[in-house]
Each structure stands twice: as structure tokens, then as C-alpha cells.
Design a protein around this motif. Structure first.
Motif, PDB file in Angstrom:
ATOM      1  N   ARG A 199      56.165  26.960  30.864  1.00 46.79           N
ATOM      2  CA  ARG A 199      56.307  28.417  30.726  1.00 46.79           C
ATOM      3  C   ARG A 199      55.418  29.158  31.701  1.00 46.79           C
ATOM      4  N   LEU A 200      54.383  28.500  32.203  1.00 46.03           N
ATOM      5  CA  LEU A 200      53.468  29.147  33.147  1.00 46.03           C
ATOM      6  C   LEU A 200      52.794  28.079  33.992  1.00 46.03           C
ATOM      7  N   PHE A 201      52.218  28.501  35.107  1.00 42.51           N
ATOM      8  CA  PHE A 201      51.407  27.596  35.923  1.00 42.51           C
ATOM      9  C   PHE A 201      50.099  28.296  36.267  1.00 42.51           C
ATOM     10  N   ARG A 202      49.097  27.484  36.548  1.00 38.67           N
ATOM     11  CA  ARG A 202      47.792  27.991  36.982  1.00 38.67           C
ATOM     12  C   ARG A 202      47.360  27.207  38.206  1.00 38.67           C
ATOM     13  N   LEU A 203      46.835  27.922  39.180  1.00 41.99           N
ATOM     14  CA  LEU A 203      46.522  27.332  40.482  1.00 41.99           C
ATOM     15  C   LEU A 203      45.084  27.667  40.842  1.00 41.99           C
ATOM     16  N   GLY A 204      44.369  26.679  41.346  1.00 44.65           N
ATOM     17  CA  GLY A 204      42.990  26.945  41.726  1.00 44.65           C
ATOM     18  C   GLY A 204      42.360  25.830  42.517  1.00 44.65           C
ATOM     19  N   ASN A 205      41.105  26.061  42.907  1.00 46.38           N
ATOM     20  CA  ASN A 205      40.270  25.074  43.596  1.00 46.38           C
ATOM     21  C   ASN A 205      40.926  24.573  44.876  1.00 46.38           C
ATOM     22  N   GLY A 206      41.366  25.498  45.733  1.00 46.48           N
ATOM     23  CA  GLY A 206      41.934  25.096  47.019  1.00 46.48           C
ATOM     24  C   GLY A 206      40.861  24.587  47.966  1.00 46.48           C
ATOM     25  N   ARG A 207      41.208  23.570  48.730  1.00 46.88           N
ATOM     26  CA  ARG A 207      40.268  23.015  49.701  1.00 46.88           C
ATOM     27  C   ARG A 207      41.047  22.333  50.816  1.00 46.88           C
ATOM     28  N   GLU A 208      40.406  22.190  51.973  1.00 51.14           N
ATOM     29  CA  GLU A 208      41.023  21.506  53.105  1.00 51.14           C
ATOM     30  C   GLU A 208      40.676  20.019  53.058  1.00 51.14           C
ATOM     31  N   GLU A 209      41.697  19.179  53.186  1.00 50.92           N
ATOM     32  CA  GLU A 209      41.525  17.735  53.148  1.00 50.92           C
ATOM     33  C   GLU A 209      41.136  17.197  54.530  1.00 50.92           C
ATOM     34  N   PRO A 210      40.555  15.985  54.603  1.00 45.62           N
ATOM     35  CA  PRO A 210      40.171  15.412  55.907  1.00 45.62           C
ATOM     36  C   PRO A 210      41.338  15.274  56.878  1.00 45.62           C
ATOM     37  N   ASP A 211      42.567  15.087  56.371  1.00 48.75           N
ATOM     38  CA  ASP A 211      43.717  14.916  57.269  1.00 48.75           C
ATOM     39  C   ASP A 211      44.336  16.244  57.692  1.00 48.75           C
ATOM     40  N   GLY A 212      43.720  17.364  57.324  1.00 47.68           N
ATOM     41  CA  GLY A 212      44.213  18.666  57.742  1.00 47.68           C
ATOM     42  C   GLY A 212      45.067  19.375  56.712  1.00 47.68           C
ATOM     43  N   ALA A 213      45.521  18.675  55.678  1.00 46.46           N
ATOM     44  CA  ALA A 213      46.293  19.322  54.621  1.00 46.46           C
ATOM     45  C   ALA A 213      45.377  20.183  53.755  1.00 46.46           C
ATOM     46  N   VAL A 214      45.979  21.084  52.998  1.00 50.10           N
ATOM     47  CA  VAL A 214      45.245  21.920  52.049  1.00 50.10           C
ATOM     48  C   VAL A 214      45.769  21.595  50.655  1.00 50.10           C
ATOM     49  N   SER A 215      44.864  21.305  49.737  1.00 52.11           N
ATOM     50  CA  SER A 215      45.266  20.898  48.385  1.00 52.11           C
ATOM     51  C   SER A 215      44.791  21.923  47.364  1.00 52.11           C
ATOM     52  N   PHE A 216      45.548  22.010  46.266  1.00 53.29           N
ATOM     53  CA  PHE A 216      45.215  22.899  45.155  1.00 53.29           C
ATOM     54  C   PHE A 216      45.416  22.135  43.856  1.00 53.29           C
ATOM     55  N   LEU A 217      44.480  22.272  42.935  1.00 54.36           N
ATOM     56  CA  LEU A 217      44.709  21.785  41.585  1.00 54.36           C
ATOM     57  C   LEU A 217      45.703  22.724  40.907  1.00 54.36           C
ATOM     58  N   VAL A 218      46.652  22.162  40.202  1.00 59.09           N
ATOM     59  CA  VAL A 218      47.686  22.971  39.560  1.00 59.09           C
ATOM     60  C   VAL A 218      47.919  22.444  38.147  1.00 59.09           C
ATOM     61  N   ARG A 219      48.222  23.357  37.247  1.00 52.68           N
ATOM     62  CA  ARG A 219      48.489  22.975  35.862  1.00 52.68           C
ATOM     63  C   ARG A 219      49.730  23.714  35.381  1.00 52.68           C
ATOM     64  N   PHE A 220      50.711  22.944  34.919  1.00 57.08           N
ATOM     65  CA  PHE A 220      51.917  23.510  34.325  1.00 57.08           C
ATOM     66  C   PHE A 220      51.795  23.369  32.808  1.00 57.08           C
ATOM     67  N   ALA A 221      51.985  24.466  32.104  1.00 55.62           N
ATOM     68  CA  ALA A 221      51.789  24.470  30.660  1.00 55.62           C
ATOM     69  C   ALA A 221      53.054  24.909  29.954  1.00 55.62           C
ATOM     70  N   GLY A 222      53.475  24.101  28.979  1.00 56.40           N
ATOM     71  CA  GLY A 222      54.581  24.477  28.102  1.00 56.40           C
ATOM     72  C   GLY A 222      54.043  24.960  26.770  1.00 56.40           C
ATOM     73  N   ARG A 223      54.921  25.068  25.798  1.00 60.63           N
ATOM     74  CA  ARG A 223      54.476  25.548  24.491  1.00 60.63           C
ATOM     75  C   ARG A 223      53.585  24.525  23.790  1.00 60.63           C
ATOM     76  N   GLU A 224      53.896  23.233  23.934  1.00 64.57           N
ATOM     77  CA  GLU A 224      53.163  22.198  23.225  1.00 64.57           C
ATOM     78  C   GLU A 224      52.453  21.214  24.139  1.00 64.57           C
ATOM     79  N   GLN A 225      52.885  21.081  25.408  1.00 61.59           N
ATOM     80  CA  GLN A 225      52.300  20.109  26.316  1.00 61.59           C
ATOM     81  C   GLN A 225      51.974  20.746  27.660  1.00 61.59           C
TER      82      GLN A 225
END
Length: 213
Positions: free
Chosen positions: A90-116
Motif C-alpha cells: 500500500r505504500l513504500f518508504r525510501l531512504g539512506n541513499g549512497r554511492e556504491e564503489p562500482d558507481g551505482a547509487v543504492s537506496f534502502l526501500v521498504r514496501f508495506a502492506g496491511r499485514e506484511q
């Protein structure tokens, strides 16, 4: 001896200006998720964070035709969609972006439903993309020949004109443009919201893993 305590009132404008203005070394404060920690772009750029939000929003909506998902393998994308459908997010949350050693950029992400909920790490990259050249113009339409007195011309001139007409058009140089592309998504197993809240631990990074290309 009684100590004198100064009381400042915001309404009467007596608060010193240096207390109202943030200092240069102060970082903006973002909301915090109970699982992935501080939300927001972290060390990533505004452009990277905006594109990552587009990717996460497309995944949440299950829109495989979204422009932000056009660079990813369709089979892999279907697998990610199937995993997320298990929790009906039902929603997502995004945070903690950082640049990886190989040049990519990563973000922690969380998808939340009603129960899981499902926690993951989303990877994007800023790379050059060469657009396909425009199609060649159609050949000129044939013009009906008009009967004129036959004039004999040297054969060498006819061959020269024929060769000139058959020469291919010079290739067009299409400039390469850089753009953000969705590169990878690593998802953990779904967990109940009660378990997530009970652990009350914030994920600032994932355990070691290997990414395959």
C-alpha cells in the motif's frame, strides 16, 4: 546569588537570529522508518533520489510499462512484481541513499502492506545512452518521363550519374546522452508488520551479498 535566566519569546521577536537560522554544518532531519532507518536521499543527489522514487512508485503500482522500468530485464521485473504482490503493498518508504564503489547509487526501500512488509535495496545508475538514429528519408517519387528528342550523350557521364545516385547517405552522428536507469533490486522475504515493529531495529545496510550482471 541567583542566576539570571533569559527567556526568549518567539512571538515578540526577541529570539536571536543566530538561533533561528540553521548552521552550515547542520544536516536536514528526515523522518525515520522503524526498519530501514532515516528516510530521504542520504548521500545521493536530488536527481538520483527523484528517479529512485519513480522506480519505487512504479513497482508499488505494478506498472511494468513505466518509463523508469524500461531498462530492466522483463523476466526479472516480473519476478519482482510477483514477490511484491504477495503482500499487496500500500505504500513504500525510501531512504539512506549512497554511492556504491562500482558507481551505482543504492537506496534502502521498504514496501508495506496491511499485514506484511518487504525490505530491499534498490540500485540505479547514471550512464550514457545512445539513441537510435532517425530512419532514412523515403526515396523521391518517380517522375513520369516526358518524351523529348533523343540526345546521345557519352556513356561515361551516365555511369558517373548512376554511381552518384547509388552512393549511401553518410551516417548521422547521434550524440550520446546520460540518463538514470534502473539497474537492480534485491528483496528480502516478507515479514509481518508485528515482527518488524517488535524488532524495532533500523537497517542502515544489508549483509554482504554478490550482485550478478
Amino acid at each position: 546569588m541567583l542566576a539570571t535566566v533569559s527567556v526568549f519569546s518567539q512571538n515578540d521577536g526577541s529570539i536571536p537570529e543566530e538561533l533561528l537560522r540553521p548552521r552550515r554544518e547542520e544536516a536536514p532531519r528526515y523522518p525515520v522508518d522503524v526498519v530501514i532507518g532515516p528516510l530521504g536521499r542520504g548521500q545521493a543527489s536530488n536527481e538520483a533520489y527523484a528517479f529512485a522514487k519513480d522506480v519505487a512508485a512504479a513497482l508499488l503500482a505494478g506498472n511494468m510499462d513505466a518509463p523508469a522500468l524500461s531498462s530492466i530485464n522483463k523476466v526479472f521485473l516480473e519476478s519482482c512484481m510477483n514477490i511484491l504482490e504477495q503482500i499487496n503493498p500500500r505504500l513504500f518508504r525510501l531512504g539512506n541513499g549512497r554511492e556504491e564503489p562500482d558507481g551505482a547509487v543504492s537506496f534502502l526501500v521498504r514496501f508495506a502492506g496491511r499485514e506484511q512488509g518487504i525490505t530491499g535495496e534498490l540500485f540505479i545508475r547514471f550512464e550514457e545512452q545512445r539513441r537510435a538514429p532517425p530512419p532514412p528519408p523515403p526515396p523521391p517519387e518517380a517522375v513520369e518521363a516526358v518524351e523529348e528528342p533523343a540526345v546521345q550523350e557519352p556513356a561515361i557521364e551516365e555511369e558517373t550519374v548512376s554511381e552518384a545516385n547509388n552512393q549511401p547517405a553518410p551516417p548521422q552522428n547521434v550524440p550520446a546522452q546520460k540518463a538514470w536507469v534502473f539497474e537492480d533490486l534485491i528483496l528480502e522475504e516478507a515479514r509481518s508488520r508485528e515482527v518488524e515493529n517488535a524488532e524495532s531495529r533500523q537497517r542502515f545496510d544489508f549483509p554482504p551479498y554478490e550482485r550478478f550482471f
